[in-house]
Design a protein around this motif. Sequence first.
Motif, PDB file in Angstrom:
ATOM      1  N   VAL A   1     -26.756 -33.764  -0.515  1.00 35.74           N
ATOM      2  CA  VAL A   1     -25.539 -33.768  -1.340  1.00 35.74           C
ATOM      3  C   VAL A   1     -24.639 -32.600  -0.944  1.00 35.74           C
ATOM      4  O   VAL A   1     -23.420 -32.750  -0.822  1.00 35.74           O
ATOM      5  CB  VAL A   1     -25.897 -33.693  -2.847  1.00 35.74           C
ATOM      6  CG1 VAL A   1     -24.651 -33.495  -3.694  1.00 35.74           C
ATOM      7  CG2 VAL A   1     -26.606 -34.966  -3.279  1.00 35.74           C
TER       8      VAL A   1
ATOM      9  N   PHE B   1     -44.498 -34.996 -16.910  1.00 39.06           N
ATOM     10  CA  PHE B   1     -43.573 -35.089 -15.786  1.00 39.06           C
ATOM     11  C   PHE B   1     -43.223 -33.724 -15.208  1.00 39.06           C
ATOM     12  O   PHE B   1     -42.664 -33.622 -14.140  1.00 39.06           O
ATOM     13  CB  PHE B   1     -42.291 -35.810 -16.189  1.00 39.06           C
ATOM     14  CG  PHE B   1     -41.692 -35.261 -17.436  1.00 39.06           C
ATOM     15  CD1 PHE B   1     -40.901 -34.138 -17.384  1.00 39.06           C
ATOM     16  CD2 PHE B   1     -41.940 -35.868 -18.660  1.00 39.06           C
ATOM     17  CE1 PHE B   1     -40.360 -33.627 -18.545  1.00 39.06           C
ATOM     18  CE2 PHE B   1     -41.402 -35.351 -19.818  1.00 39.06           C
ATOM     19  CZ  PHE B   1     -40.609 -34.227 -19.763  1.00 39.06           C
TER      20      PHE B   1
ATOM     21  N   ASP C   1     -36.709 -33.869  -3.713  1.00 33.32           N
ATOM     22  CA  ASP C   1     -35.572 -33.398  -4.502  1.00 33.32           C
ATOM     23  C   ASP C   1     -34.733 -32.438  -3.688  1.00 33.32           C
ATOM     24  O   ASP C   1     -33.506 -32.500  -3.685  1.00 33.32           O
ATOM     25  CB  ASP C   1     -36.060 -32.702  -5.776  1.00 33.32           C
ATOM     26  CG  ASP C   1     -36.668 -33.693  -6.747  1.00 33.32           C
ATOM     27  OD1 ASP C   1     -36.371 -34.892  -6.586  1.00 33.32           O
ATOM     28  OD2 ASP C   1     -37.428 -33.282  -7.615  1.00 33.32           O
TER      29      ASP C   1
ATOM     30  N   VAL D   1     -32.670 -34.269  -1.182  1.00 32.83           N
ATOM     31  CA  VAL D   1     -31.472 -34.900  -1.765  1.00 32.83           C
ATOM     32  C   VAL D   1     -30.422 -33.833  -2.048  1.00 32.83           C
ATOM     33  O   VAL D   1     -29.244 -34.008  -1.747  1.00 32.83           O
ATOM     34  CB  VAL D   1     -31.828 -35.672  -3.057  1.00 32.83           C
ATOM     35  CG1 VAL D   1     -30.568 -36.181  -3.734  1.00 32.83           C
ATOM     36  CG2 VAL D   1     -32.743 -36.829  -2.748  1.00 32.83           C
TER      37      VAL D   1
ATOM     38  N   GLU E   1     -26.721 -34.387  -9.373  1.00 32.11           N
ATOM     39  CA  GLU E   1     -26.459 -34.833  -7.999  1.00 32.11           C
ATOM     40  C   GLU E   1     -25.968 -36.277  -7.981  1.00 32.11           C
ATOM     41  O   GLU E   1     -25.044 -36.617  -7.245  1.00 32.11           O
ATOM     42  CB  GLU E   1     -27.732 -34.705  -7.151  1.00 32.11           C
ATOM     43  CG  GLU E   1     -27.902 -33.300  -6.611  1.00 32.11           C
ATOM     44  CD  GLU E   1     -29.355 -32.936  -6.401  1.00 32.11           C
ATOM     45  OE1 GLU E   1     -30.207 -33.837  -6.424  1.00 32.11           O
ATOM     46  OE2 GLU E   1     -29.622 -31.728  -6.244  1.00 32.11           O
TER      47      GLU E   1
ATOM     48  N   GLY F   1     -22.088 -26.398  -7.054  1.00 33.85           N
ATOM     49  CA  GLY F   1     -23.443 -26.743  -6.624  1.00 33.85           C
ATOM     50  C   GLY F   1     -23.688 -26.589  -5.136  1.00 33.85           C
ATOM     51  O   GLY F   1     -24.663 -27.116  -4.619  1.00 33.85           O
TER      52      GLY F   1
ATOM     53  N   ALA G   1     -34.922 -41.146  -6.807  1.00 34.41           N
ATOM     54  CA  ALA G   1     -35.596 -39.919  -7.268  1.00 34.41           C
ATOM     55  C   ALA G   1     -35.554 -39.834  -8.790  1.00 34.41           C
ATOM     56  O   ALA G   1     -36.544 -39.486  -9.440  1.00 34.41           O
ATOM     57  CB  ALA G   1     -34.914 -38.706  -6.652  1.00 34.41           C
TER      58      ALA G   1
ATOM     59  N   GLU H   1     -37.856 -35.071 -23.333  1.00 34.56           N
ATOM     60  CA  GLU H   1     -38.643 -34.169 -22.504  1.00 34.56           C
ATOM     61  C   GLU H   1     -38.284 -34.277 -21.036  1.00 34.56           C
ATOM     62  O   GLU H   1     -38.158 -33.280 -20.341  1.00 34.56           O
ATOM     63  CB  GLU H   1     -40.133 -34.418 -22.740  1.00 34.56           C
ATOM     64  CG  GLU H   1     -40.568 -33.853 -24.082  1.00 34.56           C
ATOM     65  CD  GLU H   1     -42.015 -34.103 -24.388  1.00 34.56           C
ATOM     66  OE1 GLU H   1     -42.696 -34.737 -23.562  1.00 34.56           O
ATOM     67  OE2 GLU H   1     -42.459 -33.674 -25.463  1.00 34.56           O
ATOM     68  N   VAL H   2     -38.123 -35.526 -20.584  1.00 35.16           N
ATOM     69  CA  VAL H   2     -37.770 -35.679 -19.169  1.00 35.16           C
ATOM     70  C   VAL H   2     -36.379 -35.092 -18.923  1.00 35.16           C
ATOM     71  O   VAL H   2     -36.098 -34.489 -17.897  1.00 35.16           O
ATOM     72  CB  VAL H   2     -37.863 -37.157 -18.702  1.00 35.16           C
ATOM     73  CG1 VAL H   2     -36.772 -37.999 -19.276  1.00 35.16           C
ATOM     74  CG2 VAL H   2     -37.825 -37.238 -17.191  1.00 35.16           C
TER      75      VAL H   2
ATOM     76  N   ASN I   1     -30.991 -42.673  -2.508  1.00 30.49           N
ATOM     77  CA  ASN I   1     -32.091 -41.701  -2.611  1.00 30.49           C
ATOM     78  C   ASN I   1     -32.098 -41.020  -3.971  1.00 30.49           C
ATOM     79  O   ASN I   1     -33.152 -40.854  -4.595  1.00 30.49           O
ATOM     80  CB  ASN I   1     -31.949 -40.620  -1.523  1.00 30.49           C
ATOM     81  CG  ASN I   1     -32.160 -41.192  -0.147  1.00 30.49           C
ATOM     82  OD1 ASN I   1     -32.728 -42.276   0.002  1.00 30.49           O
ATOM     83  ND2 ASN I   1     -31.687 -40.498   0.865  1.00 30.49           N
ATOM     84  N   ALA I   2     -30.899 -40.601  -4.408  1.00 32.18           N
ATOM     85  CA  ALA I   2     -30.798 -39.868  -5.685  1.00 32.18           C
ATOM     86  C   ALA I   2     -31.215 -40.767  -6.841  1.00 32.18           C
ATOM     87  O   ALA I   2     -31.925 -40.350  -7.761  1.00 32.18           O
ATOM     88  CB  ALA I   2     -29.379 -39.374  -5.887  1.00 32.18           C
TER      89      ALA I   2
ATOM     90  N   LYS J   1     -20.875 -32.732   0.471  1.00 33.06           N
ATOM     91  CA  LYS J   1     -19.748 -32.048  -0.170  1.00 33.06           C
ATOM     92  C   LYS J   1     -18.913 -31.311   0.876  1.00 33.06           C
ATOM     93  O   LYS J   1     -17.692 -31.306   0.820  1.00 33.06           O
ATOM     94  CB  LYS J   1     -20.269 -31.050  -1.209  1.00 33.06           C
ATOM     95  CG  LYS J   1     -20.679 -31.693  -2.504  1.00 33.06           C
ATOM     96  CD  LYS J   1     -21.218 -30.674  -3.467  1.00 33.06           C
ATOM     97  CE  LYS J   1     -21.614 -31.318  -4.780  1.00 33.06           C
ATOM     98  NZ  LYS J   1     -22.305 -30.412  -5.664  1.00 33.06           N
TER      99      LYS J   1
ATOM    100  N   THR K   1     -35.705 -30.439 -12.783  1.00 35.65           N
ATOM    101  CA  THR K   1     -35.574 -31.366 -11.657  1.00 35.65           C
ATOM    102  C   THR K   1     -34.772 -32.607 -12.057  1.00 35.65           C
ATOM    103  O   THR K   1     -33.956 -33.096 -11.297  1.00 35.65           O
ATOM    104  CB  THR K   1     -36.955 -31.804 -11.124  1.00 35.65           C
ATOM    105  OG1 THR K   1     -37.747 -32.198 -12.225  1.00 35.65           O
ATOM    106  CG2 THR K   1     -37.631 -30.710 -10.358  1.00 35.65           C
TER     107      THR K   1
ATOM    108  N   GLN L   1     -38.784 -40.176 -11.452  1.00 38.04           N
ATOM    109  CA  GLN L   1     -39.145 -39.162 -12.449  1.00 38.04           C
ATOM    110  C   GLN L   1     -39.368 -39.802 -13.816  1.00 38.04           C
ATOM    111  O   GLN L   1     -40.337 -39.489 -14.513  1.00 38.04           O
ATOM    112  CB  GLN L   1     -38.027 -38.119 -12.563  1.00 38.04           C
ATOM    113  CG  GLN L   1     -38.013 -37.153 -11.404  1.00 38.04           C
ATOM    114  CD  GLN L   1     -37.065 -36.001 -11.664  1.00 38.04           C
ATOM    115  OE1 GLN L   1     -36.968 -35.514 -12.777  1.00 38.04           O
ATOM    116  NE2 GLN L   1     -36.365 -35.591 -10.642  1.00 38.04           N
TER     117      GLN L   1
END
Lengths: 183, 648
Positions: free
Chosen positions: A43, A25, A36, A39, B409, B91, B602, B396-397, B598-599, A47, B402, B606
Amino acid sequence: MATCLNSRFPVLLAALTLALTAPAFAQTNPGAEKDDTAVAEQVEALKKKVIRLNRDLFILEEDLLFPANTQVAVFLSVDAGKFLKLDAVKLKVDDEIVASHLYTERQAKALERGGMQRLYVGNLKTGVHQMTAFVEGIGPDQRPYKQAASLEFEKSTGTAALEIRVEDRSSDYQPSVSIVEWE
Amino acid sequence: MGLTVFKPFRAGPVLFTGALLWLTMIAPAQADEPQPERAEDLRYGWVLYEYHQGNAFEALTQLAVAREQGGIDGHGDHPALVEGGLMLSWGMTREASRLFTELLGADGAGSTLSTDVRNQAWFYLGKVFYLEGDHDLASENLERVDGDILAEANHDLFREWIYLRARLAMMSSRFGDESDLASLRAKLEDTDIWSLYLRYNSAVSALAAGDAVTAEAELQALIAIIEQSTDSAEPEAEREGLLGRARLSLARLYLRDNQFDAALGVLGDMPLNGVFADQALFDYAVAAAGQGRPERALHALDTLSNRDLFLPWRQQVPFARAYVLEQMNRPQQALPAFKQAADHYQARIEELNNIRNRLSEENLMAQLDFSRDSDGILTDSYGRLRVQPVDFGMAEVLASETFQQALAELNELYRMQSFVAERQSRFESFRVMLETREQQRQVRIAQTRRALENQQADQWQQLHQEFSEKISEALTEEDAGFFMTSKQKALRDKLDKVEETLAGLPDDATTASQRATYQRMRAYFDWWIADDYGVNRWAAQKQLRELNREMDRFQAQRQRVETLMADDARHAELARRIAASERELATLGEEIADALGNARQALLSQVDSMLVAQQEELNGYLLASRHAQARLADQLFRASQNAGAGDE
């Protein structure tokens, strides 16, 4: 396939081992990465909007509940905090308790580092008023400590702002509490 | 190839938060502008109160409120610096970058902040972009740091700064980066942990470029440096971990080149209780098999077989074990081992299929264990959630940047969604507040109307009018008597009374004398009145002018009160703001819902990709196991046939 596996097994096994250390992955394709990013940007933009909207709602709420001509706000500050570990504060306006607060360690630390807490916001008519603050905590020699401070102030037609100051007094190694009016 | 770049940041980002707070709060004391002992602006004090508690959203809101209400006085650039720090920790890296660039400028000119503070702001900004994988922006910001000043102010940050720049140079293909890289590495001592990380990552880069010789040399040097510099009585976990990783990587390089003795030599030095013990054991089995010592390989694989086979890389073990049995010429044991391996792979593939079919956010979250406190899920200073996998297959993921970002998020979006829901519930009370406010206003209007009525304003107006007309008339007729003073009027009344008395007396000498006296007095009085007419008239006109002014003022005041009572602009304005905010909040809610979709997608993609990759690996092993089964069964059958023929 079977022959291949048999003849080259040790090499294959090592190769498989190596390949498996790099998670499948982790091999992100450029498209996914772009998504990604999209997104993340989405976000961040949200915010910004949330902060702006929260600001507008905060001001709107104040305008509705505490109009400028009657508004009175009381802040609390702790300067140094060496001689007093703040536990609780109670606030009286014209003989009526209007606010009380118990402090967590995190809040007390935030005050000691220069933060100011808005302890109370309310409405008062124009004229003379009496304000009293009761501060409790652990004082010098780890003994329970309690002190009060009072102030008579005149509420005019503008917003009134007062500050309860908890300070270290080096002259007698004691904390001191006072209320001051901000212009 | 097989090695992955080591990211040494995952262990202790909280320390960086502390540094960031220090940067923005304490460092200004060294700036040209003196650090105020206490907040000089109440709103700023409030911002700091939230800031020091880590309440970024509340602090950012208060800063926005302050900006809307005229800004913060007495603190120069510090509120903006604090805002940038808050954005980084919440963030909002792009916004923070924009703010810092605006605040500090490319060279910091025009800012009242010290070089030290500016340096650290650029450093943290560069580091955040590096972690996000935006290498251009990372380089841009890190290049702005003045290395000499940073080295003097904070040597730990300086070392990390060198590391980050060296990593960026390694990942860049620009001409001259090789010499840049060498000079950067020269600034760190060989035993410095950052230098060790660089050496490891240099080996990875060399291998990626196909230069196995350099990679091997780098790894050997790295192992030697750590072994020599480690205090065996008090080993550091970080160095121990890096040593284990370096040994494993070197052993795999040897395995790749069929140098089984060398591989066994390196693996033999690895502790059995280390982080990489299982992987080392498997590699040991491979090396032993390659060396022609299958018993050792089988022993290692049996040990591994007894452990949980959850981790994806351990899926090789059942097949490897069966293969080694076959190599040991034990087909009777190898055949069921291959069957067992095939069954295991089949079951695991089906299990993964089920997981993929049922893959949902809820199932995914159930596999994750979030660290929480009373305020919710804990995060590090870069907004990543503190989370551990419940199922180690997820490890691992979960470790990928990402996935971590997507997870953070998603969490932020949920928090925003609950913010919207909470604020939406307030609008009803806003309307109640507005209604109450209007009711109170109506009460005050009624009270004012009553007060106005009590003032009998119309009557006063009429009297004023009448008085004006009388004065006007007297002026026209030049009526001196009208303008007499009170004293003169009293005297006139007395004279009138004397005249009346004298008229009733008999006409004798005494009366005649009295009448003569009266005549003289009257004559004098008339002369006095005529003489004072101008003065009296002026005094009366002056009084009238003043009365007119007062009456005008009274009328204007009354008019204003009437206007205020009739005017509901403030009420309308508040109502408009409530409606506008409600609309905006609804739109924001929709946008958040979209972003959440969307999040979520995503994140699930993954995980699904990871599961597909695992399935593909397992399919390979399943196929190989079945082929081996068929081959062995055939071999055994032929052997039994041959044995039968021999018997005959």
